[in-house]
Motif scaffolding. Structure first.
Motif, PDB file in Angstrom:
ATOM      1  N   LYS A 154      15.219  18.403  59.056  1.00  0.00           N
ATOM      2  CA  LYS A 154      15.510  19.036  60.339  1.00  0.00           C
ATOM      3  C   LYS A 154      16.786  19.858  60.247  1.00  0.00           C
ATOM      4  CE  LYS A 154      13.066  16.120  63.515  1.00  0.00           C
ATOM      5  NZ  LYS A 154      13.131  15.377  64.767  1.00  0.00           N
ATOM      6  N   ILE A 155      16.789  20.937  60.978  1.00  0.00           N
ATOM      7  CA  ILE A 155      17.961  21.807  60.960  1.00  0.00           C
ATOM      8  C   ILE A 155      18.468  22.043  62.382  1.00  0.00           C
ATOM      9  CG2 ILE A 155      17.159  22.975  58.860  1.00  0.00           C
ATOM     10  CD1 ILE A 155      16.557  25.457  60.703  1.00  0.00           C
ATOM     11  N   ILE A 156      19.583  22.773  62.466  1.00  0.00           N
ATOM     12  CA  ILE A 156      20.102  23.206  63.767  1.00  0.00           C
ATOM     13  C   ILE A 156      19.866  24.708  63.870  1.00  0.00           C
ATOM     14  CG2 ILE A 156      22.205  23.591  65.129  1.00  0.00           C
ATOM     15  CD1 ILE A 156      23.236  20.912  64.155  1.00  0.00           C
ATOM     16  N   VAL A 157      19.271  25.129  64.995  1.00  0.00           N
ATOM     17  CA  VAL A 157      19.060  26.551  65.248  1.00  0.00           C
ATOM     18  C   VAL A 157      19.995  26.972  66.376  1.00  0.00           C
ATOM     19  CG1 VAL A 157      17.395  28.353  65.849  1.00  0.00           C
ATOM     20  CG2 VAL A 157      16.618  26.310  64.590  1.00  0.00           C
TER      21      VAL A 157
ATOM     22  N   LEU B  85      10.561  28.589  71.081  1.00  0.00           N
ATOM     23  CA  LEU B  85      10.661  28.194  69.673  1.00  0.00           C
ATOM     24  C   LEU B  85      10.730  26.674  69.544  1.00  0.00           C
ATOM     25  CD1 LEU B  85      11.065  28.958  66.633  1.00  0.00           C
ATOM     26  CD2 LEU B  85      13.533  28.811  67.081  1.00  0.00           C
ATOM     27  N   ALA B  86      11.586  26.047  70.368  1.00  0.00           N
ATOM     28  CA  ALA B  86      11.742  24.587  70.301  1.00  0.00           C
ATOM     29  C   ALA B  86      10.407  23.889  70.549  1.00  0.00           C
ATOM     30  CB  ALA B  86      12.787  24.123  71.315  1.00  0.00           C
ATOM     31  N   ALA B  87       9.661  24.370  71.556  1.00  0.00           N
ATOM     32  CA  ALA B  87       8.363  23.747  71.877  1.00  0.00           C
ATOM     33  C   ALA B  87       7.421  23.892  70.684  1.00  0.00           C
ATOM     34  CB  ALA B  87       7.760  24.388  73.122  1.00  0.00           C
ATOM     35  N   ARG B  88       7.445  25.066  70.052  1.00  0.00           N
ATOM     36  CA  ARG B  88       6.549  25.344  68.936  1.00  0.00           C
ATOM     37  C   ARG B  88       6.832  24.487  67.708  1.00  0.00           C
ATOM     38  NH1 ARG B  88       3.580  30.106  67.805  1.00  0.00           N
ATOM     39  NH2 ARG B  88       2.606  29.848  65.769  1.00  0.00           N
ATOM     40  N   ILE B  89       8.117  24.275  67.416  1.00  0.00           N
ATOM     41  CA  ILE B  89       8.467  23.528  66.200  1.00  0.00           C
ATOM     42  C   ILE B  89       8.772  22.051  66.487  1.00  0.00           C
ATOM     43  CG2 ILE B  89       9.291  25.619  65.023  1.00  0.00           C
ATOM     44  CD1 ILE B  89      12.140  24.867  65.679  1.00  0.00           C
TER      45      ILE B  89
ATOM     46  N   TYR C 175      11.211  20.748  68.402  1.00  0.00           N
ATOM     47  CA  TYR C 175      12.636  20.430  68.435  1.00  0.00           C
ATOM     48  C   TYR C 175      13.089  20.241  69.881  1.00  0.00           C
ATOM     49  CZ  TYR C 175      13.897  21.542  63.529  1.00  0.00           C
ATOM     50  OH  TYR C 175      14.055  21.534  62.176  1.00  0.00           O
ATOM     51  N   VAL C 176      14.261  19.624  70.030  1.00  0.00           N
ATOM     52  CA  VAL C 176      14.897  19.505  71.342  1.00  0.00           C
ATOM     53  C   VAL C 176      15.497  20.868  71.683  1.00  0.00           C
ATOM     54  CG1 VAL C 176      16.865  18.454  72.557  1.00  0.00           C
ATOM     55  CG2 VAL C 176      15.429  17.054  71.046  1.00  0.00           C
ATOM     56  N   TYR C 177      15.406  21.264  72.960  1.00  0.00           N
ATOM     57  CA  TYR C 177      16.016  22.520  73.382  1.00  0.00           C
ATOM     58  C   TYR C 177      17.171  22.234  74.332  1.00  0.00           C
ATOM     59  CZ  TYR C 177      16.857  26.601  76.262  1.00  0.00           C
ATOM     60  OH  TYR C 177      17.480  27.604  76.958  1.00  0.00           O
ATOM     61  N   VAL C 178      18.307  22.847  74.099  1.00  0.00           N
ATOM     62  CA  VAL C 178      19.435  22.716  75.029  1.00  0.00           C
ATOM     63  C   VAL C 178      19.949  24.101  75.419  1.00  0.00           C
ATOM     64  CG1 VAL C 178      21.799  21.880  75.371  1.00  0.00           C
ATOM     65  CG2 VAL C 178      20.124  20.423  74.214  1.00  0.00           C
ATOM     66  N   ASP C 179      19.984  24.332  76.734  1.00  0.00           N
ATOM     67  CA  ASP C 179      20.480  25.582  77.311  1.00  0.00           C
ATOM     68  C   ASP C 179      21.955  25.362  77.659  1.00  0.00           C
ATOM     69  OD1 ASP C 179      21.145  27.677  78.998  1.00  0.00           O
ATOM     70  OD2 ASP C 179      19.408  27.437  80.320  1.00  0.00           O
ATOM     71  N   SER C 180      22.857  25.823  76.792  1.00  0.00           N
ATOM     72  CA  SER C 180      24.281  25.534  77.030  1.00  0.00           C
ATOM     73  C   SER C 180      24.804  26.299  78.240  1.00  0.00           C
ATOM     74  CB  SER C 180      25.119  25.828  75.794  1.00  0.00           C
ATOM     75  OG  SER C 180      25.177  27.212  75.551  1.00  0.00           O
ATOM     76  N   GLY C 181      24.204  27.467  78.546  1.00  0.00           N
ATOM     77  CA  GLY C 181      24.613  28.220  79.728  1.00  0.00           C
ATOM     78  C   GLY C 181      24.384  27.419  80.998  1.00  0.00           C
ATOM     79  N   ALA C 182      23.307  26.634  81.008  1.00  0.00           N
ATOM     80  CA  ALA C 182      23.001  25.805  82.182  1.00  0.00           C
ATOM     81  C   ALA C 182      24.115  24.787  82.413  1.00  0.00           C
ATOM     82  CB  ALA C 182      21.661  25.090  81.999  1.00  0.00           C
TER      83      ALA C 182
ATOM     84  N   ASP D 183      21.768  14.545  65.538  1.00  0.00           N
ATOM     85  CA  ASP D 183      20.617  14.223  64.683  1.00  0.00           C
ATOM     86  C   ASP D 183      19.848  15.470  64.240  1.00  0.00           C
ATOM     87  OD1 ASP D 183      21.162  11.500  64.951  1.00  0.00           O
ATOM     88  OD2 ASP D 183      20.041  11.388  66.838  1.00  0.00           O
ATOM     89  N   LYS D 184      20.405  16.637  64.476  1.00  0.00           N
ATOM     90  CA  LYS D 184      19.746  17.925  64.174  1.00  0.00           C
ATOM     91  C   LYS D 184      18.397  18.026  64.896  1.00  0.00           C
ATOM     92  CE  LYS D 184      22.319  18.953  60.096  1.00  0.00           C
ATOM     93  NZ  LYS D 184      22.345  19.779  58.907  1.00  0.00           N
ATOM     94  N   GLY D 185      17.490  18.882  64.414  1.00  0.00           N
ATOM     95  CA  GLY D 185      16.221  19.035  65.117  1.00  0.00           C
ATOM     96  C   GLY D 185      16.433  19.589  66.512  1.00  0.00           C
ATOM     97  N   ILE D 186      17.356  20.551  66.644  1.00  0.00           N
ATOM     98  CA  ILE D 186      17.720  21.063  67.973  1.00  0.00           C
ATOM     99  C   ILE D 186      17.814  22.592  67.944  1.00  0.00           C
ATOM    100  CG2 ILE D 186      20.226  20.901  67.563  1.00  0.00           C
ATOM    101  CD1 ILE D 186      20.518  19.844  70.439  1.00  0.00           C
ATOM    102  N   VAL D 187      17.390  23.194  69.049  1.00  0.00           N
ATOM    103  CA  VAL D 187      17.590  24.631  69.259  1.00  0.00           C
ATOM    104  C   VAL D 187      18.527  24.741  70.451  1.00  0.00           C
ATOM    105  CG1 VAL D 187      16.513  26.852  69.825  1.00  0.00           C
ATOM    106  CG2 VAL D 187      15.222  25.156  68.490  1.00  0.00           C
ATOM    107  N   MET D 188      19.686  25.372  70.264  1.00  0.00           N
ATOM    108  CA  MET D 188      20.613  25.531  71.382  1.00  0.00           C
ATOM    109  C   MET D 188      20.942  26.999  71.555  1.00  0.00           C
ATOM    110  SD  MET D 188      24.250  23.619  72.144  1.00  0.00           S
ATOM    111  CE  MET D 188      23.591  21.977  71.956  1.00  0.00           C
ATOM    112  N   ASP D 189      20.940  27.463  72.796  1.00  0.00           N
ATOM    113  CA  ASP D 189      21.289  28.860  73.015  1.00  0.00           C
ATOM    114  C   ASP D 189      22.534  28.972  73.868  1.00  0.00           C
ATOM    115  OD1 ASP D 189      19.755  28.317  75.540  1.00  0.00           O
ATOM    116  OD2 ASP D 189      20.206  30.432  75.857  1.00  0.00           O
TER     117      ASP D 189
END
Ligand code: C5P
Length: 228
Positions: free
Chosen positions: A3-6, A23-27, A29-36, A127-133
């Motif tokens: 697992k990586i960090i995107v 992307l997170a849903a497709r692969i 991974y957990v998705y985190v919206d930091s702007g939120a 734990d990685k496996g995360i997409v954060m924007d």
């Protein structure tokens, strides 16, 4: 597979959240919206009367209240959208109001707010496996992220998209108002002292102005597959 960090950074309304979520849903991974998260802190400040009459933020009071602000996320529901919780309350709709959009960049420029949210974001990714924007994910939050994307599109294009989104939600705003907010946030986000919006030297640039969602997904999957 490992697992990586995107990390996906870019200007406001560049469509990066939509891309990152898909992307997170497709692969898987957990998705985190930091702007939120910055928006939730801003909503807290508005609700607790920490905005001065001249539209500046009462920094001292907000900094003192930081330990009382808990932010969490609820797994995506049927709408596929992840909901942001502020002290347990679903505030997903409120955090996208114009009032919050107008005050979020000054709130996000406060160093104490940034250090607190940065620590939370790092714990989400342990734990990685995360997409954060966001704006500083590849530069400050996860400087060692295996895949870093920097999204750009013109301010006009971004304002058009944001207007469409807000109009669809029933909010009454003009193009000029949205455009002004986009330009103003770009300015504050790129010139602030702490963690300004900046392309990480090892980030891959994506200008999505002329790309469909499918094309963007294909492009992202290609970059992702080259890293895992
Ligand atoms: O991504 P979004 O437009 O929702 O972010 C709202 C604001 O939060 C940005 O304009 C920026 O001021 C701030 N932000 C930030 N750092 C991040 C994410 C958002 O400063 N990582």
């Amino acid at each position: 597979t490992n697992k990586i960090i995107v990390a996906i950074d870019g200007y406001s309304s560049s469509g990066k959240s939509t891309m990152a979520r898909a992307l997170a849903a497709r692969i898987g991974y957990v998705y985190v919206d930091s702007g939120a998260m910055y928006r939730a802190v801003t909503l807290y400040a508005i609700r607790n009367v920490m905005v001065n009459p001249d539209h500046t933020i009462n920094k001292e009071r907000l900094i003192a209240a930081l330990p009382e602000i808990r932010i969490s996320f609820e797994a995506p529901g049927e709408d596929g959208v992840q909901h942001t919780l502020l002290n347990g309350e679903d505030v997903e709709n409120e955090i996208h109001d114009m009032e919050v959009s107008n005050l979020v960049s000054p709130v996000a420029a406060i160093p104490e707010v940034r250090s607190r949210l940065t620590a939370m974001q790092q714990s989400f990714g342990k734990d990685k496996g995360i997409v954060m924007d966001g704006r500083d994910i590849g530069t400050t939050v996860f400087p060692n992220a295996e895949l870093k994307i920097f999204v750009c599109a013109s301010a006009e294009e971004r304002a058009r998209r944001r207007l469409k989104e807000m109009t669809e939600k029933g909010e009454k705003v003009s193009f000029d108002e949205v455009y002004k907010n986009v330009v103003e946030r770009d300015h504050i986000d790129t010139t602030r002292a702490v963690s300004p919006l900046k392309k990480a030297s090892d980030a891959i640039e994506l200008d999505n102005g002329n790309m469909t969602r499918d094309e963007q997904m294909e492009w992202l999957l290609d970059k992702f597959n080259s890293k895992v």
